[in-house]
Scaffold this active site. Structure first.
Site, PDB file in Angstrom:
ATOM      1  N   GLY A   1      45.603  69.931  72.546  1.00 56.07           N
ATOM      2  CA  GLY A   1      46.471  69.183  71.648  1.00 56.07           C
ATOM      3  C   GLY A   1      47.526  68.432  72.430  1.00 56.07           C
TER       4      GLY A   1
ATOM      5  CB  CYS B   1      43.793  71.687  77.155  1.00 51.20           C
ATOM      6  SG  CYS B   1      44.828  70.431  77.951  1.00 51.20           S
ATOM      7  CE1 TYR B   2      50.805  73.429  72.523  1.00 50.43           C
ATOM      8  CE2 TYR B   2      49.128  74.197  70.969  1.00 50.43           C
ATOM      9  CZ  TYR B   2      50.457  74.052  71.325  1.00 50.43           C
ATOM     10  OH  TYR B   2      51.442  74.515  70.484  1.00 50.43           O
TER      11      TYR B   2
ATOM     12  CG  HIS C   1      39.744  68.563  77.400  1.00 47.30           C
ATOM     13  ND1 HIS C   1      39.973  69.024  76.124  1.00 47.30           N
ATOM     14  CD2 HIS C   1      40.935  68.082  77.835  1.00 47.30           C
ATOM     15  CE1 HIS C   1      41.235  68.820  75.794  1.00 47.30           C
ATOM     16  NE2 HIS C   1      41.843  68.261  76.820  1.00 47.30           N
TER      17      HIS C   1
ATOM     18  CD  GLU D   1      36.541  69.652  74.935  1.00 43.55           C
ATOM     19  OE1 GLU D   1      37.635  69.221  74.526  1.00 43.55           O
ATOM     20  OE2 GLU D   1      36.430  70.595  75.735  1.00 43.55           O
TER      21      GLU D   1
ATOM     22  CG  ASP E   1      25.505  60.060  57.024  1.00 42.55           C
ATOM     23  OD1 ASP E   1      24.602  60.302  57.837  1.00 42.55           O
ATOM     24  OD2 ASP E   1      26.692  60.001  57.345  1.00 42.55           O
TER      25      ASP E   1
ATOM     26  CE  LYS F   1      28.293  58.359  61.056  1.00 40.94           C
ATOM     27  NZ  LYS F   1      27.765  58.234  59.685  1.00 40.94           N
TER      28      LYS F   1
END
Length: 476
Positions: free
Chosen positions: A60, A91-92, A180, A182, A239, A331
Site C-alpha cells: 500500500g 511490502c507495507y 512485490h 506478484e 463477459d 476476464k
C-alpha cells in the site's frame, strides 16, 4: 459465487491500497488455489467467517508511522495464532506485521524503488531450493524498512543495499516479503509464491472452473424461483455472453436477452454479434436499435454520453433482483468458463470492448462531424490487418482512437487539413498490467497506408507505445 460455499482452501488477501493487490489474487488463482480480496480494515468477523487457511497482507502507499495508516482488526494476530493460519506480509504488509508484533519500522536511509537484487541469507521455505548467497532480481517499492524484528523472526534475505527483503517466523507461521512477487518485474516471484503456498502452507491445487460453474448454477436456481423470469442485457462482449450462457443453462428459456445498438458499436458489430447469438449460441435475444435515441441525447448533452467503462449504472430504486454470476472472476477466468459452456473459441478470443463503446475512443464530442464513421473504418482496417498477419491471438487488445486534432498533409498533390488517429495494441494476461505490442515496421507501414488511402478525412496515423502503468489501456 458465494465464497463460503467454495470447498477449496481459501487464501484471503487483505487490501491496504496497493495497485497490485488484485494481481496477487489472480496470480494465486492461476495456481488452482481459490483466493479472494477484501478490505484490509475489515472487521475480524468478516475474516473469520471466510475461514481462510492463509492470509496475505497487501502492500500500500501508506507509512506505518502515519496517524491514519490502515491496519488489520484488533484480535487478528491472536486469531491467526490460535487457528494455525499462515500470514504473509508483502511490502507495507510486512512492515505492518513487524510493527504490530513489537518490532520497529523506520524511514530507510536509502529508498528502494524499481528493480533491485536481493541475496538469500538463510535457507527457508519461501525460496525453495535456493542456497545462502543465491541472488535474484525483484521489484521494490518502499521508503520505510524493518529495523528491528519481533521476537521469533529471522531475516532470510536482504537487498543489495542491506535492507531487510524477506523474513520468517516459522513457529508462528508469519512470513514477509519487502518486494512485490506478484509482478512480472520479479521474474522468480511466482516461484516464491508457489513455494510459500504449497511447500510452506501445504495448500492443495484443487480449485477448478467446473466447480465454479456448478456452484453458480446452484446459486442461480436458488435465487430465481421456478416461475420467475430473468432479463439479461447483452453487450456483445465475452463477459455478458458467458453470463447469459450460464444463466440459460440454469433456467432455460425463462431467460430473455436484450442486445441494444446504441450507435457506438464497431463496424458491422450488430450484424456479426446477432449472427453468433442465433446461429452458434442459440440464445433468445431481442435486438433493439436505439441509435437515434442515444446519439440525439448525446448531441444535446454531450458531457453525459460517456462514463467510466467499469461503472454499472443501475438505478437505485430498481425493483428487480440482481444476479452477478461472474462478479468474482477475472476476464481470463470468464473465458475459461465460456469454453466449458461451449461458447465458440473464436468468440472467446475476441478482444475486450468497453461498455460505452466507441465513445471512450473518441477524445472530444462523440457526435461531432463524422468521427464515429471515421473511427469505425480505421478500426476495421487495423483489426483486419492484425488478423491477416496471424497475430490477433498474440494481442490482448487492439483498437484505434480518434484524436481531437487535425494536421497538415499532402494527398493527391494537394495540401490537406485532416484528422489524426492513433493505434493502440497491448499484451497482457488479465488486463491489470499491460505492455505495448511490438509490431514489425513493415506491418505499421502497410496499415498506415491503408488507412490514409481508404478513409476519407485522415492524413496521419500515430502509435501509442505506453504500457500500463503508467497509462491505462483505454484512453478514457
Amino acid at each position: 459465487m458465494d465464497p463460503k460455499a467454495v470447498k477449496s482452501d481459501l487464501v484471503l488477501i487483505l487490501d491496504f491500497g496497493s495497485q497490485y493487490t488484485h494481481l496477487i489474487t489472480r496470480r494465486i488463482r492461476s495456481l488452482s488455489i481459490f483466493s479472494l480480496c477484501i478490505s484490509g480494515t475489515s472487521p475480524l468477523s468478516s475474516i473469520t467467517s471466510l475461514n481462510p487457511k492463509v492470509v496475505i497482507l497487501s502492500g500500500g502507499p501508506h507509512s506505518v508511522h502515519s496517524d491514519d495508516s490502515p491496519s488489520f482488526a484488533d484480535g487478528f494476530v491472536k486469531w491467526a495464532l490460535s487457528n494455525g493460519v499462515f500470514v504473509l506480509g508483502i511490502c507495507y504488509g510486512l512492515q505492518l506485521l513487524v510493527q504490530r508484533l513489537g518490532g520497529e519500522v523506520r524511514v530507510g536511509e536509502r529508498q528502494e524503488y524499481g528493480r533491485m537484487e536481493i541475496e538469500v541469507e538463510k535457507s527457508c521455505g519461501l525460496f525453495g531450493g535456493k542456497r545462502v548467497g543465491d541472488r535474484q532480481v525483484v521489484w521494490m517499492s518502499h521508503g520505510d524498512e524493518a529495523a528491528r524484528l519481533p521476537n521469533g523472526f529471522q531475516v532470510v534475505a536482504r537487498s543489495q543495499q542491506g535492507a531487510v527483503a524477506a523474513v520468517e517466523d516459522q513457529e508462528n507461521r508469519f512470513y514477509g516479503l519487502q518486494y512485490h512477487p506478484e509482478v512480472t518485474h520479479s521474474p522468480e516471484g511466482m516461484e516464491t509464491l508457489r513455494n510459500f503456498l504449497f511447500d510452506v502452507c501445504g495448500m492443495n491445487a484443487d480449485w477448478k472452473m467446473e466447480d465454479v460453474m456448478d456452484e453458480e448454477i446452484k446459486v442461480i436456481n436458488n435465487t430465481v424461483g421456478p416461475d420467475d423470469h430473468v432479463i439479461c442485457a447483452l453487450s456483445g462482449g465475452v463477459d455478458s455472453t458467458v453470463a447469459a450462457m450460464l444463466v440459460h443453462r440454469a433456467i432455460g428459456d425463462r431467460l430473455h436477452c436484450v442486445f441494444v445498438d446504441n450507435g457506438l458499436l464497431r463496424y458491422k458489430e450488430r450484424e456479426r454479434v446477432m449472427e453468433t447469438f442465433e446461429r452458434d449460441l442459440h440464445l433468445p435475444v431481442t435486438c433493439v436499435d436505439a441509435t437515434n435515441q442515444f446519439l440525439r441525447t448525446g448531441r444535446t448533452h454531450s458531457h453525459t454520453i460517456k462514463s467510466h467503462h467499469n461503472v454499472g449504472g443501475l438505478p437505485k430504486d430498481m425493483k428487480l433482483k440482481l444476479i452477478e454470476p461472474l462478479k468474482l472472476l477475472f476476464k481470463d477466468e470468464v473465458r475459461q468458463l465460456g469454453g466449458i459452456l461451449r461458447v465458440p473459441e473464436l468468440f472467446l478470443k475476441r478482444h475486450p470492448f468497453p461498455g460505452p463503446g466507441l465513445a471512450v475512443r473518441i477524445l472530444g464530442d462523440v457526435t461531432e462531424g463524422n468521427a464515429l464513421d471515421i473511427l469505425r473504418q480505421v478500426d476495421e482496417i487495423f483489426i483486419q490487418s492484425i488478423k491477416d498477419a496471424g497475430i490477433y491471438d498474440s494481442i490482448w487488445q487492439a483498437f484505434a482512437v480518434f484524436l481531437p486534432v487535425k494536421s497538415v498533409g499532402v494527398q493527391g498533390d494537394q495540401r490537406t487539413h485532416s484528422h489524426v488517429v492513433a493505434l493502440r495494441a497491448v499484451t497482457s494476461q488479465d488486463g491489470m498490467t499491460a505492455d505495448w505490442y511490438y509490431f514489425e515496421h513493415e506491418f505499421l507501414d502497410d496499415v498506415a497506408r491503408k488507412i490514409c488511402n481508404n478513409v476519407r478525412g485522415v492524413n496521419r496515423v500515430v502509435q501509442d507505445i505506453t504500457s500500463k502503468p503508467p497509462s491505462t489501456i483505454e484512453w478514457e
